[in-house]
Design an enzyme around this catalytic site. Structure first.
Site, PDB file in Angstrom:
ATOM      1  N   ARG A  21       0.838  -1.214   0.000  1.00 53.52           N
ATOM      2  CA  ARG A  21       0.000   0.000   0.000  1.00 53.52           C
ATOM      3  C   ARG A  21       0.870   1.260   0.000  1.00 53.52           C
ATOM      4  NH1 ARG A  21      -1.702   3.011   4.432  1.00 53.52           N
ATOM      5  NH2 ARG A  21      -3.737   4.043   4.303  1.00 53.52           N
ATOM      6  N   ALA A  22       1.903   1.225   0.833  1.00 53.75           N
ATOM      7  CA  ALA A  22       2.787   2.394   0.930  1.00 53.75           C
ATOM      8  C   ALA A  22       3.504   2.640  -0.400  1.00 53.75           C
ATOM      9  CB  ALA A  22       3.804   2.176   2.055  1.00 53.75           C
ATOM     10  N   VAL A  23       3.950   1.580  -1.039  1.00 52.60           N
ATOM     11  CA  VAL A  23       4.665   1.721  -2.319  1.00 52.60           C
ATOM     12  C   VAL A  23       3.720   2.314  -3.372  1.00 52.60           C
ATOM     13  CG1 VAL A  23       5.727   0.413  -4.219  1.00 52.60           C
ATOM     14  CG2 VAL A  23       6.374  -0.083  -1.855  1.00 52.60           C
ATOM     15  N   ARG A  25       0.906   4.046  -2.992  1.00 54.35           N
ATOM     16  CA  ARG A  25       0.450   5.432  -2.744  1.00 54.35           C
ATOM     17  C   ARG A  25       1.605   6.425  -2.822  1.00 54.35           C
ATOM     18  NH1 ARG A  25      -4.744   4.465   0.972  1.00 54.35           N
ATOM     19  NH2 ARG A  25      -5.922   3.427  -0.673  1.00 54.35           N
ATOM     20  N   ARG A  72       8.191 -19.611  -4.034  1.00 50.05           N
ATOM     21  CA  ARG A  72       9.636 -19.834  -4.152  1.00 50.05           C
ATOM     22  C   ARG A  72       9.867 -20.322  -5.577  1.00 50.05           C
ATOM     23  NH1 ARG A  72      10.907 -18.983   1.231  1.00 50.05           N
ATOM     24  NH2 ARG A  72       9.598 -20.028   2.776  1.00 50.05           N
ATOM     25  N   ASP A 127      11.821 -13.838  10.698  1.00 52.25           N
ATOM     26  CA  ASP A 127      13.035 -14.386  11.335  1.00 52.25           C
ATOM     27  C   ASP A 127      13.952 -13.310  11.947  1.00 52.25           C
ATOM     28  OD1 ASP A 127      12.052 -16.746  10.320  1.00 52.25           O
ATOM     29  OD2 ASP A 127      13.446 -16.824   8.631  1.00 52.25           O
ATOM     30  N   MET A 169       9.673 -20.508  14.989  1.00 57.02           N
ATOM     31  CA  MET A 169      10.384 -20.423  13.705  1.00 57.02           C
ATOM     32  C   MET A 169      11.635 -19.553  13.820  1.00 57.02           C
ATOM     33  SD  MET A 169       7.553 -20.173  10.719  1.00 57.02           S
ATOM     34  CE  MET A 169       6.902 -21.662   9.973  1.00 57.02           C
ATOM     35  N   GLY A 185       9.099 -14.884  29.727  1.00 59.40           N
ATOM     36  CA  GLY A 185       9.518 -15.426  31.017  1.00 59.40           C
ATOM     37  C   GLY A 185       9.879 -16.905  30.985  1.00 59.40           C
TER      38      GLY A 185
HETATM   39  O1  F6P Z   1      11.711 -17.378   6.629  1.00 62.60           O
HETATM   40  C1  F6P Z   1      10.468 -17.437   7.234  1.00 62.60           C
HETATM   41  C2  F6P Z   1      10.128 -18.844   7.646  1.00 62.60           C
HETATM   42  O2  F6P Z   1       8.858 -18.805   8.277  1.00 62.60           O
HETATM   43  C3  F6P Z   1      11.160 -19.529   8.539  1.00 62.60           C
HETATM   44  O3  F6P Z   1      11.060 -19.133   9.871  1.00 62.60           O
HETATM   45  C4  F6P Z   1      10.829 -20.988   8.311  1.00 62.60           C
HETATM   46  O4  F6P Z   1      11.978 -21.783   8.514  1.00 62.60           O
HETATM   47  C5  F6P Z   1      10.404 -21.008   6.866  1.00 62.60           C
HETATM   48  O5  F6P Z   1      10.025 -19.680   6.519  1.00 62.60           O
HETATM   49  C6  F6P Z   1       9.262 -21.939   6.567  1.00 62.60           C
HETATM   50  O6  F6P Z   1       9.052 -21.939   5.190  1.00 62.60           O
HETATM   51  P1  F6P Z   1       7.768 -22.549   4.481  1.00 62.60           P
HETATM   52  O7  F6P Z   1       6.641 -21.584   4.642  1.00 62.60           O
HETATM   53  O8  F6P Z   1       8.184 -22.710   3.068  1.00 62.60           O
HETATM   54  O9  F6P Z   1       7.438 -23.844   5.170  1.00 62.60           O
END
Ligand code: F6P
Length: 321
Positions: A21-23, A25, A72, A127, A169, A185
């Site tokens: 959205r920012a890009v 606008r 991907r 991450d 993750m 905690g």
């Molecule tokens: O890079 C983001 C991430 O969620 C990582 O934390 C995790 O290892 C990976 O993607 C999981 O990928 P996918 O959604 O292809 O299972």
């Protein structure tokens, strides 16, 4: 430039829609058309892109995921893929590209730059493993999701005198586990960086039990040196006092409405990326550094490793008594 494009790539991250959205606008503000490329590099090679108007990005600020979707793709990494990408951009008259995504996506952006396409990257990955930026888009939301889960799991852990192993993750980076551990905690945090052994974990949890705690939380990064299921079995065999339960938060961490922090970060980085691109930035990533947005070379951001400050590991240990 009269026409640029935006794509979201790699794992989705909450706040990607706010960045799109920012890009769009910011582009409109500068009289530049912004095309949206669907499904990242796969969509680029397929020529799957169209003009995004102000209406298309209306009502998406608060939505998780990405309206442009993501994928991907291996073909883009080949010389044939490179030629196809250039051809598609030329066909659509695209003069510059904003790539919103994680380290793999930014490597793709660097490749586009090397092919002669003006490119600016925007860091987005839960991450928080991208070098150069204090925070990436999506991290804060994921962390809040993790904290919510820890709070809930502690309630039930306390009721049953249990120790919970919570896997989060982060790929090869322990940021989410460590921050989740400090802010939620946890009794112990296991990450790829800190090299804690299963024996040490057993001893620490047993100590918590002996000292009278009614629960224990062990945060484990998915990149830890051993699978969390092996750890759970090991702890069960050790009879540490607590019953053991295991929860893997998985992709719940990637969804959800972005927090205020992520909306602001995505908005500022998105606007900055467009302004930079139009003013000649190329082959750079826009980073949040302190209170400022800065352009850093993509070649650095994709080759250097972001280290977690050792202070946080010390903090986690000190506070877990
Ligand atoms: O890079 C983001 C991430 O969620 C990582 O934390 C995790 O290892 C990976 O993607 C999981 O990928 P996918 O959604 O292809 O299972």
């Amino acid at each position: 430039m009269k026409r640029i494009a935006v794509m979201t790539s790699g794992g989705d991250a909450p706040g990607m829609n706010a960045a799109i959205r920012a890009v769009v606008r910011a582009g409109m503000d500068r009289n530049v058309e912004v095309y949206g490329i669907r499904q990242a590099y796969a969509g680029l090679l397929a020529g799957d892109m169209e003009l995004l108007t102000s209406r298309e990005v209306s009502g998406i600020l608060q939505r998780g995921g990405t309206i442009l979707q993501t994928a991907r793709n291996e073909e883009f990494k080949t010389p044939q893929g490179h030629k196809k990408a250039l051809r598609r951009l030329n066909e659509h008259g695209i003069e510059g590209v904003v790539v919103v995504g994680g380290d793999g996506s930014l490597r793709g952006a660097l490749q586009l730059h090397k092919l002669g396409v003006p490119v600016v990257g925007v860091p987005a990955s839960i991450d928080n493993d991208i070098w150069g930026t204090d925070m990436s888009i999506g991290v804060d939301t994921a962390l809040n999701t993790i904290l919510d889960a820890i709070d809930r799991l502690r309630d039930t852990a306390t009721s049953h005198n249990r120790a919970f192993l919570i896997e989060v993750m982060g790929r090869d980076c322990g940021y989410l586990a460590l921050m989740g551990g400090i802010l939620g905690g946890a009794e112990i945090v296991i990450t790829p960086e800190n090299g804690i052994t299963m024996e040490e974990i057993a001893a620490s949890l047993e100590d918590s039990y002996v000292r009278g705690k009614t629960h224990a939380i062990a945060m484990i990064a998915e990149g830890a040196p051993y699978p969390v299921t092996d750890l759970a079995k090991f702890l069960e065999q050790k009879h540490i006092g607590f019953e053991i339960r295991l929860t893997i938060l998985g992709h719940t961490q990637r969804g959800g409405s972005p927090t205020a922090f992520d909306r602001l970060l995505a908005t500022r980085l998105g606007v900055h990326a467009v302004n930079g691109l139009l003013e000649g930035e190329n082959g750079s990533m826009v980073a949040q550094v302190g209170r400022e947005q800065k352009f850093l070379p993509l070649v650095d951001c994709t080759s250097k490793t972001r280290a977690i400050s050792t202070q946080y590991f010390e903090l986690a240990k000190m506070l877990s008594r």
